[in-house]
Scaffold this active site. Structure first.
Site, PDB file in Angstrom:
ATOM      1  N   SER A 264       0.801  -1.209   0.000  1.00  0.00           N
ATOM      2  CA  SER A 264       0.000   0.000   0.000  1.00  0.00           C
ATOM      3  C   SER A 264       0.845   1.276   0.000  1.00  0.00           C
ATOM      4  O   SER A 264       1.534   1.564  -0.975  1.00  0.00           O
ATOM      5  CB  SER A 264      -0.965  -0.042   1.194  1.00  0.00           C
ATOM      6  OG  SER A 264      -1.906   0.983   1.131  1.00  0.00           O
TER       7      SER A 264
ATOM      8  N   ASP B 153       9.857   5.763 -10.149  1.00  0.00           N
ATOM      9  CA  ASP B 153       9.334   6.454 -11.333  1.00  0.00           C
ATOM     10  C   ASP B 153      10.089   7.743 -11.632  1.00  0.00           C
ATOM     11  O   ASP B 153      10.228   8.134 -12.792  1.00  0.00           O
ATOM     12  CB  ASP B 153       7.842   6.750 -11.167  1.00  0.00           C
ATOM     13  CG  ASP B 153       6.973   5.527 -11.403  1.00  0.00           C
ATOM     14  OD1 ASP B 153       7.528   4.482 -11.793  1.00  0.00           O
ATOM     15  OD2 ASP B 153       5.750   5.609 -11.190  1.00  0.00           O
TER      16      ASP B 153
ATOM     17  N   LYS C  98      -0.667  -4.082  -3.355  1.00  0.00           N
ATOM     18  CA  LYS C  98      -1.964  -3.571  -2.888  1.00  0.00           C
ATOM     19  C   LYS C  98      -2.099  -2.126  -3.345  1.00  0.00           C
ATOM     20  O   LYS C  98      -1.497  -1.223  -2.765  1.00  0.00           O
ATOM     21  CB  LYS C  98      -2.098  -3.644  -1.375  1.00  0.00           C
ATOM     22  CG  LYS C  98      -3.456  -3.127  -0.874  1.00  0.00           C
ATOM     23  CD  LYS C  98      -3.532  -3.095   0.643  1.00  0.00           C
ATOM     24  CE  LYS C  98      -4.897  -2.601   1.114  1.00  0.00           C
ATOM     25  NZ  LYS C  98      -5.179  -1.197   0.756  1.00  0.00           N
TER      26      LYS C  98
END
Length: 553
Positions: free
Chosen positions: A293, A304, A318
């Site tokens: 999460s 990224d 998740k």
């Protein structure tokens, strides 16, 4: 009639048909809901009237609700009134209690951990104490959940405890005040090498971002020029805290995460809104199969933007957003309302969240089910389940013997005995080690205990025996199978010697916890921590670090 008018009329007619069709479908949906609710209530009425035994209304309704929600994702849950407090603790990291973690070893209810500065610590409770009574009520038949509920209560109230302590025959009595307990989201931070900061973040509860921020500022002041952020085993928590933690390392204004769901008005893009601490300091983020999460958001954001390297194993997967909706009688519904998308555009949610390995990790995902995305520097990354590390470190886990020694409580109990025999000793977590002499003492101590266990290999051979028998091949293979079983038993006799390195590690951490609680356990674990070692090597090797953050040519 002109052609243009005909076209207009045709478009209006089609629109009207579409509207009527939509209304019919909408009405059909409402009819289905009303019909099925009526079926449900009449079914319950018949059960309550004619079923042979008495039915508990609360139990049977909760069973029905939970079965309904079970058909959805694992994170949509019903929270009845009596479990609201547990949910609040999980989401905020705060509760009113005495500051202990309770566990069950065989048939004993034992204090497994005590939080630093808590009422339990100041009252004199210690790790290893066996709880016998709470407010004069024997608790031998209670579950851990029931015990925890009794230990919690209003701030300022007290709870009477009777405990059994190692080496003391007569039970001890304590009266402990309940206070607001804040579970530290950063239980440890420090310099673990000359100029490398280490920050352990265990959950994204309220204040996690500010804790990471202040830890990094302090460690930079002590000379840190590189940083390891440890998110291994972190189950996640509050979305806003994942944004705050990310913002420590990325510039103000950058996108962190977006959410997309059925209710378009709820869709939102979250950006870093504070000035960062340092956007250039070399960073290694440790992740594991159980990093989930909010942990995956932070790890994914760093990947990224090519802000740091990820070291470890692929994360849990998740990527679902939950919100709580109020229901009748102070109950709530925790419901999945959207999915998370990190800056590259990928969703971290596992494609199939219903089938996982025993350790919670996702199995191998076929390439055909993955979509390709790119980081800011053009590195190729994929969706389909979790975040993959830039540098893989295989987590071999503990051997069956070590798991059994821990499960049976033998490592825990030996550490407790050691503490009371060396109570005045204050071992340094960084330098303390389990000597061969001490390990020999442990093996002698455990030799009279029952720690029998079955390995995965033995289970496989058992299946082979059964399969061979059903296939009528057992007579041909009996000697070979029996020889294998005998050989494994011979090898198991040497397991205490073969796996002594990892057993020593577990013993060391358990012993250190008696003197230095959670912080000491973490600090003592660095000696044999492969992921930390690899992260240090990569941070100290500028070329390797830089190459991991560059797109393949």
């Amino acid at each position: 009639m002109k052609l243009s008018n005909k076209i207009i009329i045709s478009i209006l007619a089609l629109g009207l048909i579409g509207l009527v069709s939509f209304q019919i479908k909408k009405n059909d949906r409402y009819f289905e809901i009303i019909k099925n609710l009526d079926v449900f209530t009449t079914l319950y009425k018949e059960l309550n009237t004619y079923y042979v035994d008495e039915i508990n209304p609360t139990d049977i309704m909760e069973t029905g609700i939970e079965a309904m929600l079970e058909s959805l994702d694992p994170y949509t849950n019903f929270i009845p009134e009596d479990r609201i407090e547990d949910y609040r603790i999980m989401s905020t990291g705060q509760y009113a209690g005495i500051g202990t973690t309770m566990g069950k070893i065989e048939n004993r209810h034992v204090v497994m951990m005590i939080f630093e500065g808590s009422p339990a610590e100041t009252s004199g409770l210690k790790i290893g104490d066996e709880l016998l009574e709470i407010n004069s009520n024997p608790i031998e038949d209670y579950s851990i959940d029931e015990i925890n509920k009794l230990l919690k209560g209003q701030i300022g109230t007290t709870v009477d405890l009777e405990i059994k302590r190692k080496g003391i025959k007569k039970p001890l009595k304590f009266t402990v005040s309940r206070e607001s307990i804040n579970i530290e989201s950063v239980p440890y931070y420090g310099l673990i090498a000359e100029d490398i900061a280490y920050i352990r973040l265990t959950e994204f509860s309220s204040g996690a971002g500010s804790s990471v921020r202040s830890a990094l500022v302090e460690l930079k002041g002590k000379g840190a020029k590189k940083v390891i952020l440890d998110l291994r085993g972190n189950p996640g928590g509050l979305l806003n805290e994942s944004i705050e933690v990310s913002n420590v390392f990325i510039p103000k204004g950058l996108e962190v995460v977006s959410t997309k769901g059925k209710i378009e008005e709820w869709n939102k893009t979250y950006t870093a809104n504070k000035n960062p601490v340092d956007v250039n300091i070399p960073l290694a983020v440790l992740i594991s199969n159980n990093s989930a999460s909010a942990s995956e958001i932070v790890a994914g954001v760093m990947q990224d933007y090519d802000r740091g390297i990820l070291v470890g194993q692929r994360s849990f997967g998740k990527g679902l957003v939950q919100a709580t909706r109020p229901l009748s009688y102070n109950s709530q519904l925790k419901i999945t309302t959207a999915k998370y998308y990190i800056p590259s555009g990928r969703c971290i949610q596992a494609i199939d969240y219903s089938h996982r390995n025993e350790d919670g990790s996702i199995g191998k995902i076929p390439d055909s089910l993955k979509s390709e995305f790119k980081t800011q520097a053009g590195r190729v990354v994929y969706d389909g389940g979790g975040v993959s590390p830039d540098y893989d470190v295989v987590n071999k886990g503990y051997a069956p013997i070590t798991i059994q020694l821990m499960k049976k409580g033998f490592i825990f109990d030996f550490a407790t005995e050691y503490y009371y025999e060396h109570e005045d000793m204050k071992p340094d977590p960084k330098v303390f080690s389990i000597s061969d002499e001490l390990y020999s003492e442990f093996t002698n101590w455990v030799s009279v205990k029952d720690y029998s266990y079955t390995t995965a290999t033995e289970e496989t051979i058992k299946e082979l025996r059964e399969t061979a028998d059903s296939d009528k091949y057992f007579d041909f293979l009996e000697k070979e199978i029996s020889a294998l079983e005998k050989e494994i038993q011979e090898h198991k006799k040497e397991d205490l010697k073969v796996f002594q390195a990892e057993i020593k590690k577990a013993l060391k951490e358990e012993i250190i916890s008696r003197y230095h609680k959670r912080q000491g356990m973490i600090e003592s674990s660095f000696e044999n921590d492969e992921e930390v070692d690899e992260a240090i090597k990569l941070l100290n090797d500028k070329d390797s670090y830089r190459n991991l953050l560059q797109a393949a040519k």
